[in-house]
Design a protein around this motif. Structure first.
Motif, PDB file in Angstrom:
ATOM      1  N   VAL A  69       0.839  -1.200   0.000  1.00  0.00           N
ATOM      2  CA  VAL A  69       0.000   0.000   0.000  1.00  0.00           C
ATOM      3  C   VAL A  69       0.873   1.249   0.000  1.00  0.00           C
ATOM      4  O   VAL A  69       0.602   2.216  -0.719  1.00  0.00           O
ATOM      5  CB  VAL A  69      -0.969  -0.002   1.207  1.00  0.00           C
ATOM      6  CG1 VAL A  69      -1.640   1.340   1.386  1.00  0.00           C
ATOM      7  CG2 VAL A  69      -2.004  -1.096   1.037  1.00  0.00           C
ATOM      8  N   GLY A  70       1.949   1.235   0.771  1.00  0.00           N
ATOM      9  CA  GLY A  70       2.837   2.389   0.827  1.00  0.00           C
ATOM     10  C   GLY A  70       3.505   2.676  -0.500  1.00  0.00           C
ATOM     11  O   GLY A  70       3.600   3.831  -0.936  1.00  0.00           O
ATOM     12  N   ILE A  71       3.966   1.641  -1.179  1.00  0.00           N
ATOM     13  CA  ILE A  71       4.591   1.828  -2.489  1.00  0.00           C
ATOM     14  C   ILE A  71       3.561   2.299  -3.502  1.00  0.00           C
ATOM     15  O   ILE A  71       3.850   3.144  -4.353  1.00  0.00           O
ATOM     16  CB  ILE A  71       5.285   0.525  -2.939  1.00  0.00           C
ATOM     17  CG1 ILE A  71       6.477   0.241  -2.034  1.00  0.00           C
ATOM     18  CG2 ILE A  71       5.734   0.608  -4.391  1.00  0.00           C
ATOM     19  CD1 ILE A  71       7.122  -1.097  -2.259  1.00  0.00           C
ATOM     20  N   TRP A  72       2.338   1.770  -3.424  1.00  0.00           N
ATOM     21  CA  TRP A  72       1.284   2.202  -4.341  1.00  0.00           C
ATOM     22  C   TRP A  72       0.938   3.672  -4.133  1.00  0.00           C
ATOM     23  O   TRP A  72       0.767   4.420  -5.096  1.00  0.00           O
ATOM     24  CB  TRP A  72       0.045   1.336  -4.162  1.00  0.00           C
ATOM     25  CG  TRP A  72      -1.049   1.677  -5.111  1.00  0.00           C
ATOM     26  CD1 TRP A  72      -1.151   1.292  -6.412  1.00  0.00           C
ATOM     27  CD2 TRP A  72      -2.194   2.499  -4.846  1.00  0.00           C
ATOM     28  NE1 TRP A  72      -2.296   1.809  -6.968  1.00  0.00           N
ATOM     29  CE2 TRP A  72      -2.954   2.552  -6.028  1.00  0.00           C
ATOM     30  CE3 TRP A  72      -2.649   3.169  -3.730  1.00  0.00           C
ATOM     31  CZ2 TRP A  72      -4.139   3.265  -6.114  1.00  0.00           C
ATOM     32  CZ3 TRP A  72      -3.829   3.875  -3.809  1.00  0.00           C
ATOM     33  CH2 TRP A  72      -4.559   3.916  -5.003  1.00  0.00           C
ATOM     34  N   ILE A  73       0.839   4.097  -2.873  1.00  0.00           N
ATOM     35  CA  ILE A  73       0.542   5.506  -2.587  1.00  0.00           C
ATOM     36  C   ILE A  73       1.657   6.396  -3.121  1.00  0.00           C
ATOM     37  O   ILE A  73       1.397   7.450  -3.713  1.00  0.00           O
ATOM     38  CB  ILE A  73       0.322   5.724  -1.074  1.00  0.00           C
ATOM     39  CG1 ILE A  73      -0.988   5.080  -0.643  1.00  0.00           C
ATOM     40  CG2 ILE A  73       0.338   7.201  -0.709  1.00  0.00           C
ATOM     41  CD1 ILE A  73      -1.201   5.051   0.859  1.00  0.00           C
ATOM     42  N   LYS A  74       2.896   5.974  -2.937  1.00  0.00           N
ATOM     43  CA  LYS A  74       4.016   6.761  -3.451  1.00  0.00           C
ATOM     44  C   LYS A  74       3.956   6.860  -4.976  1.00  0.00           C
ATOM     45  O   LYS A  74       4.170   7.936  -5.543  1.00  0.00           O
ATOM     46  CB  LYS A  74       5.338   6.142  -3.031  1.00  0.00           C
ATOM     47  CG  LYS A  74       6.540   6.953  -3.472  1.00  0.00           C
ATOM     48  CD  LYS A  74       7.815   6.278  -3.051  1.00  0.00           C
ATOM     49  CE  LYS A  74       9.034   7.057  -3.442  1.00  0.00           C
ATOM     50  NZ  LYS A  74       9.077   7.541  -4.803  1.00  0.00           N
ATOM     51  N   ALA A  75       3.644   5.768  -5.643  1.00  0.00           N
ATOM     52  CA  ALA A  75       3.527   5.791  -7.103  1.00  0.00           C
ATOM     53  C   ALA A  75       2.362   6.664  -7.547  1.00  0.00           C
ATOM     54  O   ALA A  75       2.460   7.388  -8.547  1.00  0.00           O
ATOM     55  CB  ALA A  75       3.350   4.374  -7.637  1.00  0.00           C
ATOM     56  N   ARG A  76       1.269   6.612  -6.813  1.00  0.00           N
ATOM     57  CA  ARG A  76       0.087   7.429  -7.144  1.00  0.00           C
ATOM     58  C   ARG A  76       0.403   8.920  -7.007  1.00  0.00           C
ATOM     59  O   ARG A  76       0.051   9.724  -7.871  1.00  0.00           O
ATOM     60  CB  ARG A  76      -1.054   7.030  -6.206  1.00  0.00           C
ATOM     61  CG  ARG A  76      -2.334   7.728  -6.435  1.00  0.00           C
ATOM     62  CD  ARG A  76      -3.101   7.074  -7.515  1.00  0.00           C
ATOM     63  NE  ARG A  76      -4.435   7.635  -7.539  1.00  0.00           N
ATOM     64  CZ  ARG A  76      -5.399   7.137  -8.215  1.00  0.00           C
ATOM     65  NH1 ARG A  76      -5.204   6.039  -8.919  1.00  0.00           N
ATOM     66  NH2 ARG A  76      -6.579   7.687  -8.221  1.00  0.00           N
ATOM     67  N   LEU A  77       1.090   9.287  -5.918  1.00  0.00           N
ATOM     68  CA  LEU A  77       1.465  10.678  -5.723  1.00  0.00           C
ATOM     69  C   LEU A  77       2.458  11.147  -6.793  1.00  0.00           C
ATOM     70  O   LEU A  77       2.369  12.279  -7.272  1.00  0.00           O
ATOM     71  CB  LEU A  77       2.044  10.882  -4.323  1.00  0.00           C
ATOM     72  CG  LEU A  77       1.068  10.738  -3.161  1.00  0.00           C
ATOM     73  CD1 LEU A  77       1.811  10.795  -1.834  1.00  0.00           C
ATOM     74  CD2 LEU A  77      -0.009  11.803  -3.223  1.00  0.00           C
TER      75      LEU A  77
END
Length: 88
Positions: A69-77
């Motif tokens: 989830v953390g990596i996905w949020i970083k990619a989304r941002l």
């Protein structure tokens, strides 16, 4: 696997990927430790596959979920930032 967009398929992929990765790391480390003790002591090889699998899974599910989830949020941002800079 190439993802064109940061969306739900990437979200699921990252969570499952990191769950499997953490599971394998913990499981193989515990197997390696049991093997070292076997070589050092010379007794029988004692490794409870079911117990170690459940232990590894109990650590991999929360760890992989949080990391994915953390990596996905970083990619989304990062995707939002890139789209805003390209619009200007």
């Amino acid at each position: 696997m190439q993802f064109k967009k940061v969306g739900f398929p990437l979200f699921i992929f990252l969570i499952l990927y990191w769950m499997v990765a953490i599971f394998l790391i913990i499981f193989l480390l515990s197997l390696g430790i049991a093997f070292v003790f076997y070589l050092k002591n010379g007794n029988e090889f004692y490794f409870d596959f079911f117990k170690e699998s459940t232990y590894s899974l109990s650590k991999a599910i929360p760890g992989g979920s949080i990391l994915g989830v953390g990596i996905w949020i970083k990619a989304r941002l990062q995707e939002r930032k890139d789209s805003k800079t390209s619009v200007k």
